[in-house]
Design an enzyme around this catalytic site. Structure first.
Site, PDB file in Angstrom:
ATOM      1  N   PRO A 166      -4.655  -4.909   5.828  1.00 58.82           N
ATOM      2  CA  PRO A 166      -3.849  -5.718   4.916  1.00 58.82           C
ATOM      3  C   PRO A 166      -3.154  -4.869   3.844  1.00 58.82           C
ATOM      4  O   PRO A 166      -3.415  -3.671   3.717  1.00 58.82           O
ATOM      5  CB  PRO A 166      -4.872  -6.671   4.295  1.00 58.82           C
ATOM      6  CG  PRO A 166      -6.174  -5.956   4.395  1.00 58.82           C
ATOM      7  CD  PRO A 166      -6.091  -5.107   5.624  1.00 58.82           C
ATOM      8  N   THR A 167      -2.328  -5.517   3.076  1.00 60.03           N
ATOM      9  CA  THR A 167      -1.593  -4.887   1.987  1.00 60.03           C
ATOM     10  C   THR A 167      -2.529  -4.233   0.983  1.00 60.03           C
ATOM     11  O   THR A 167      -3.555  -4.803   0.624  1.00 60.03           O
ATOM     12  CB  THR A 167      -0.742  -5.955   1.268  1.00 60.03           C
ATOM     13  OG1 THR A 167       0.116  -6.556   2.229  1.00 60.03           O
ATOM     14  CG2 THR A 167       0.079  -5.350   0.147  1.00 60.03           C
ATOM     15  N   ARG A 168      -2.168  -3.026   0.567  1.00 57.70           N
ATOM     16  CA  ARG A 168      -2.887  -2.281  -0.474  1.00 57.70           C
ATOM     17  C   ARG A 168      -4.344  -1.992  -0.123  1.00 57.70           C
ATOM     18  O   ARG A 168      -5.170  -1.770  -0.996  1.00 57.70           O
ATOM     19  CB  ARG A 168      -2.816  -3.011  -1.818  1.00 57.70           C
ATOM     20  CG  ARG A 168      -1.430  -3.245  -2.350  1.00 57.70           C
ATOM     21  CD  ARG A 168      -0.832  -1.972  -2.827  1.00 57.70           C
ATOM     22  NE  ARG A 168       0.380  -2.249  -3.606  1.00 57.70           N
ATOM     23  CZ  ARG A 168       1.165  -1.328  -4.045  1.00 57.70           C
ATOM     24  NH1 ARG A 168       0.890  -0.056  -3.807  1.00 57.70           N
ATOM     25  NH2 ARG A 168       2.248  -1.623  -4.714  1.00 57.70           N
ATOM     26  N   SER A 169      -4.649  -1.943   1.152  1.00 54.74           N
ATOM     27  CA  SER A 169      -6.024  -1.697   1.592  1.00 54.74           C
ATOM     28  C   SER A 169      -6.383  -0.218   1.643  1.00 54.74           C
ATOM     29  O   SER A 169      -7.544   0.143   1.652  1.00 54.74           O
ATOM     30  CB  SER A 169      -6.240  -2.303   2.983  1.00 54.74           C
ATOM     31  OG  SER A 169      -5.373  -1.676   3.927  1.00 54.74           O
ATOM     32  N   HIS A 189       4.437   6.743  -2.151  1.00 52.07           N
ATOM     33  CA  HIS A 189       4.125   7.344  -0.848  1.00 52.07           C
ATOM     34  C   HIS A 189       4.609   8.792  -0.800  1.00 52.07           C
ATOM     35  O   HIS A 189       3.898   9.677  -0.323  1.00 52.07           O
ATOM     36  CB  HIS A 189       4.771   6.541   0.277  1.00 52.07           C
ATOM     37  CG  HIS A 189       4.004   5.330   0.680  1.00 52.07           C
ATOM     38  ND1 HIS A 189       3.348   5.248   1.879  1.00 52.07           N
ATOM     39  CD2 HIS A 189       3.779   4.162   0.046  1.00 52.07           C
ATOM     40  CE1 HIS A 189       2.762   4.072   1.965  1.00 52.07           C
ATOM     41  NE2 HIS A 189       3.009   3.383   0.860  1.00 52.07           N
TER      42      HIS A 189
END
Length: 189
Positions: free
Chosen positions: A10-13, A52
């Site tokens: 999932p997002t931001r995992s 990133h």
């Protein structure tokens, strides 16, 4: 022999960070394939991209490939490690394709992945754990991503699920659903 690794979550995992860790451990020249398109008018998106970029080592080559992912993979040199981040963004870039063209794009992608001599680490988002999107485009995106992740997982050597900051090796912990094969998986499975 090349390795195919899929990192999903999932997002931001932490999935991108885990993929970056695996790439750094590969002892090969790393080529980071960014599928995002840059939009200088979207400040929040640009901050995400910058985050990133700042995490990656300076010696990694970066290619921006928002559309022609199969062609970029096909050009890879054998003694490299490709880190593709992320499949969800690539799918979003191609969301306007009709179903027939999308199926051809997916088949070309999967065929190419199996022929590439470089190691490949794919990052993919998990979007199907929430509510069903209220609009058609959202459902198409979710279904295409889920189907592609499942198909890629079927040919990957290792599949990781990253959630809550932990990486779980599903190839060790899970049981693959391989009874129908890659060709039999439909978008609505």
């Amino acid at each position: 022999m090349s390795k195919i690794i899929l990192v999903t979550g999932p997002t931001r995992s932490g999935k991108s960070e885990w993929a970056e860790t695996l790439a750094a451990q590969s002892s090969k020249a790393v080529v980071y394939i960014a599928t995002a398109t840059l939009d200088s008018d979207d400040e929040e998106w640009m901050q995400r991209v910058q985050q990133h970029q700042q995490r990656r080592p300076q010696n990694w080559m970066t290619l921006e490939v928002p559309y022609e992912l199969s062609a970029a993979l096909a050009e890879a040199k054998p003694n490299t490690c490709l880190l593709i981040d992320a499949l969800g963004t690539w799918i979003a870039n191609l969301l306007e394709q009709d179903d027939w063209n999308w199926q051809n794009t997916v088949q070309e992608f999967l065929d190419t992945v199996q022929l590439v001599a470089a190691d490949m680490i794919f990052v993919a988002e998990e979007t199907g754990w929430g509510v069903v999107p209220a609009y058609s485009t959202g459902r198409t995106f979710r279904d295409r991503l889920g189907s592609l992740v499942r198909q890629l997982g079927g040919i990957a050597d290792t599949v990781y699920l990253v959630t809550g900051g932990y990486a779980l090796n599903l190839s060790v912990l899970g049981s693959p659903l391989r009874d129908r094969g890659i060709q039999g998986i439909q978008e609505n499975d």
